[in-house]
Design an enzyme around this catalytic site. Structure first.
Site, PDB file in Angstrom:
ATOM      1  N   CYS A   1      -1.258  -8.146   6.757  1.00 19.36           N
ATOM      2  CA  CYS A   1      -2.386  -7.261   6.466  1.00 19.36           C
ATOM      3  C   CYS A   1      -3.103  -6.984   7.771  1.00 19.36           C
ATOM      4  O   CYS A   1      -3.668  -7.890   8.387  1.00 19.36           O
ATOM      5  CB  CYS A   1      -3.335  -7.899   5.454  1.00 19.36           C
ATOM      6  SG  CYS A   1      -4.798  -6.891   5.098  1.00 19.36           S
TER       7      CYS A   1
ATOM      8  N   ASN B   1     -13.053  -2.444   4.670  1.00 20.37           N
ATOM      9  CA  ASN B   1     -12.908  -3.122   3.387  1.00 20.37           C
ATOM     10  C   ASN B   1     -13.393  -4.562   3.555  1.00 20.37           C
ATOM     11  O   ASN B   1     -13.421  -5.089   4.667  1.00 20.37           O
ATOM     12  CB  ASN B   1     -11.457  -3.053   2.886  1.00 20.37           C
ATOM     13  CG  ASN B   1     -10.434  -3.374   3.963  1.00 20.37           C
ATOM     14  OD1 ASN B   1     -10.793  -3.843   5.055  1.00 20.37           O
ATOM     15  ND2 ASN B   1      -9.176  -3.145   3.703  1.00 20.37           N
TER      16      ASN B   1
ATOM     17  N   CYS C   1      -5.990   0.420   5.895  1.00 24.18           N
ATOM     18  CA  CYS C   1      -4.731  -0.318   5.990  1.00 24.18           C
ATOM     19  C   CYS C   1      -4.145  -0.072   7.371  1.00 24.18           C
ATOM     20  O   CYS C   1      -3.517   0.958   7.618  1.00 24.18           O
ATOM     21  CB  CYS C   1      -3.747   0.122   4.905  1.00 24.18           C
ATOM     22  SG  CYS C   1      -2.149  -0.736   4.990  1.00 24.18           S
TER      23      CYS C   1
ATOM     24  N   GLN D   1       0.828  -1.197   0.000  1.00 23.40           N
ATOM     25  CA  GLN D   1       0.000   0.000   0.000  1.00 23.40           C
ATOM     26  C   GLN D   1       0.870   1.257   0.000  1.00 23.40           C
ATOM     27  O   GLN D   1       1.961   1.269   0.588  1.00 23.40           O
ATOM     28  CB  GLN D   1      -0.925   0.065   1.233  1.00 23.40           C
ATOM     29  CG  GLN D   1      -2.273  -0.617   1.061  1.00 23.40           C
ATOM     30  CD  GLN D   1      -2.148  -2.120   1.171  1.00 23.40           C
ATOM     31  OE1 GLN D   1      -1.409  -2.647   2.002  1.00 23.40           O
ATOM     32  NE2 GLN D   1      -2.876  -2.834   0.319  1.00 23.40           N
TER      33      GLN D   1
ATOM     34  N   ASN E   1      -1.728  -1.743   9.072  1.00 19.68           N
ATOM     35  CA  ASN E   1      -0.268  -1.759   9.154  1.00 19.68           C
ATOM     36  C   ASN E   1       0.320  -0.477   8.575  1.00 19.68           C
ATOM     37  O   ASN E   1       1.307   0.062   9.077  1.00 19.68           O
ATOM     38  CB  ASN E   1       0.287  -2.974   8.408  1.00 19.68           C
ATOM     39  CG  ASN E   1       0.019  -4.275   9.150  1.00 19.68           C
ATOM     40  OD1 ASN E   1      -0.134  -4.291  10.368  1.00 19.68           O
ATOM     41  ND2 ASN E   1      -0.052  -5.366   8.419  1.00 19.68           N
TER      42      ASN E   1
ATOM     43  N   GLU F   1      -4.310 -10.205  -0.388  1.00 16.39           N
ATOM     44  CA  GLU F   1      -4.883  -8.877  -0.199  1.00 16.39           C
ATOM     45  C   GLU F   1      -5.483  -8.333  -1.493  1.00 16.39           C
ATOM     46  O   GLU F   1      -4.853  -8.371  -2.550  1.00 16.39           O
ATOM     47  CB  GLU F   1      -3.803  -7.928   0.316  1.00 16.39           C
ATOM     48  CG  GLU F   1      -4.338  -6.617   0.851  1.00 16.39           C
ATOM     49  CD  GLU F   1      -3.318  -5.879   1.694  1.00 16.39           C
ATOM     50  OE1 GLU F   1      -3.683  -4.832   2.240  1.00 16.39           O
ATOM     51  OE2 GLU F   1      -2.162  -6.337   1.804  1.00 16.39           O
TER      52      GLU F   1
ATOM     53  N   SER G   1      -5.845  -5.029   8.568  1.00 12.69           N
ATOM     54  CA  SER G   1      -7.300  -5.134   8.625  1.00 12.69           C
ATOM     55  C   SER G   1      -7.745  -6.590   8.547  1.00 12.69           C
ATOM     56  O   SER G   1      -8.773  -6.969   9.121  1.00 12.69           O
ATOM     57  CB  SER G   1      -7.952  -4.296   7.517  1.00 12.69           C
ATOM     58  OG  SER G   1      -7.557  -4.738   6.239  1.00 12.69           O
TER      59      SER G   1
ATOM     60  N   ASN H   1      -3.568   0.736  -3.485  1.00 14.01           N
ATOM     61  CA  ASN H   1      -3.019  -0.606  -3.618  1.00 14.01           C
ATOM     62  C   ASN H   1      -1.942  -0.626  -4.699  1.00 14.01           C
ATOM     63  O   ASN H   1      -1.801   0.318  -5.489  1.00 14.01           O
ATOM     64  CB  ASN H   1      -4.127  -1.592  -3.985  1.00 14.01           C
ATOM     65  CG  ASN H   1      -5.150  -1.752  -2.884  1.00 14.01           C
ATOM     66  OD1 ASN H   1      -4.801  -1.891  -1.722  1.00 14.01           O
ATOM     67  ND2 ASN H   1      -6.420  -1.735  -3.255  1.00 14.01           N
TER      68      ASN H   1
END
Length: 301
Positions: A224, A163, A76, A47, A78, A215, A226, A67
């Site tokens: 990831c 998401n 996102c 990302q 992280n 992802e 989320s 993305n």
């Protein structure tokens, strides 16, 4: 307006992140720039976190998330930790409030260097995730990969954490599955009109999960945030664990863990984990052409 802006290569538990400073500008990081940056092995990413001037009073920044295929992402976790670390180093602040298309995110950097991000409330309604078919109970939906009488993956839990996510429960190490083959099929399955993040989750104990994620818009990822939050929430929601778990991220390059708590008090999901700065440089947000800072060994692409 200068053609270039500052950026940093960072990672959140291996999740490859580019933090791009777009403050003071009216333009955005283009999809073409994102695709060009990802095509270069030195700047390939999961990302882009583009930091813009705040749009709402009381927030520190607007975060635009892209993305690696140039599409927009809503969340996102992280990457948000990477933004916190970058801004904390710059400003000395420890507490931040960000605005994204998914809503408001609150975050704090702790004394030990770990960072907690309040990811907000999970969403379970089928039409809000969204799904293409109505399911009254999204703890388990009808979806499978493999032979009908012996599927490889089946009956995922689904939800949105800003998401769409599908969590497939597996009884062996997630790394033993060919997620590179199944991931694209499931991400783009007709069940998910906005595509979905696909996670394999193994329950190790009532307080520990092991996960691996394909992802949406990025493919196989080392981590990831989320997805980790979604796995934790779905594990609690299906009675597999309690509401606070440690996530052992199977694909992380080191022995990396996230702590996820789905709070009863306000229904919010809080993720705590590390972020790491790697190097910095300048980038053209329109073309993706970049230069690494000279003190770290200059190179231009």
């Amino acid at each position: 307006m200068s053609n270039t802006v500052e950026f940093a290569r960072m990672n959140g538990l291996g999740n490859k992140i580019l933090v791009v400073d777009m403050r003071g500008r009216k333009d955005v990081v283009t999809a073409a720039a994102a695709i060009a940056l990802n095509a270069d092995p030195a700047t390939g990413f999961d990302q882009i976190m583009a930091i813009h001037d705040p749009k709402a009073e009381g927030t520190d920044a607007w975060i635009d998330i892209l993305n690696s295929d140039g599409t927009k992402a809503q969340a996102c976790g992280n990457g948000t930790r990477c933004v916190v670390q970058a801004l904390a180093a710059e400003t000395g602040k420890k507490i931040f409030t960000f605005q994204t298309v998914a809503g408001i995110l609150n975050a704090v950097e702790h004394e030990d260097g770990t960072i907690s991000v309040d990811m907000g409330k999970p969403v379970f309604a089928w039409d809000k995730i969204p799904l293409a078919e109505e399911f009254a109970d999204t703890r388990r939906i009808e979806l499978q990969i493999g032979p009908i009488d012996n599927p490889v993956l089946h009956s995922p839990s689904v939800m949105s954490m800003g998401n769409p996510h599908a969590i497939f429960w597996v009884d062996k190490d997630p790394m033993s599955y060919d997620l590179a083959r199944f991931g694209p099929l499931l991400e783009n399955h007709p069940m998910f009109p906005e595509r979905a993040n696909i996670t394999l989750a193994q329950v190790l104990s009532p307080t520990t999960l092991r996960t691996r994620t394909w992802e949406r818009g990025a493919g196989l990822t080392l981590a990831c945030g989320s997805a980790a939050c979604s796995a934790a929430v779905c594990a609690a929601r299906t009675g597999r664990t309690g509401r606070k778990v440690t996530i052992d991220v199977a694909s992380a390059p080191a022995s990396g863990q996230l702590t996820i708590e789905w709070r009863e008090s306000d229904d919010h999901v809080v993720m705590t984990g590390p972020a790491e700065w790697e190097w910095s440089g300048s980038v053209d947000p329109v073309t993706g052409r970049w230069t690494r800072d000279r003190e770290q060994g200059a190179q231009a692409r």
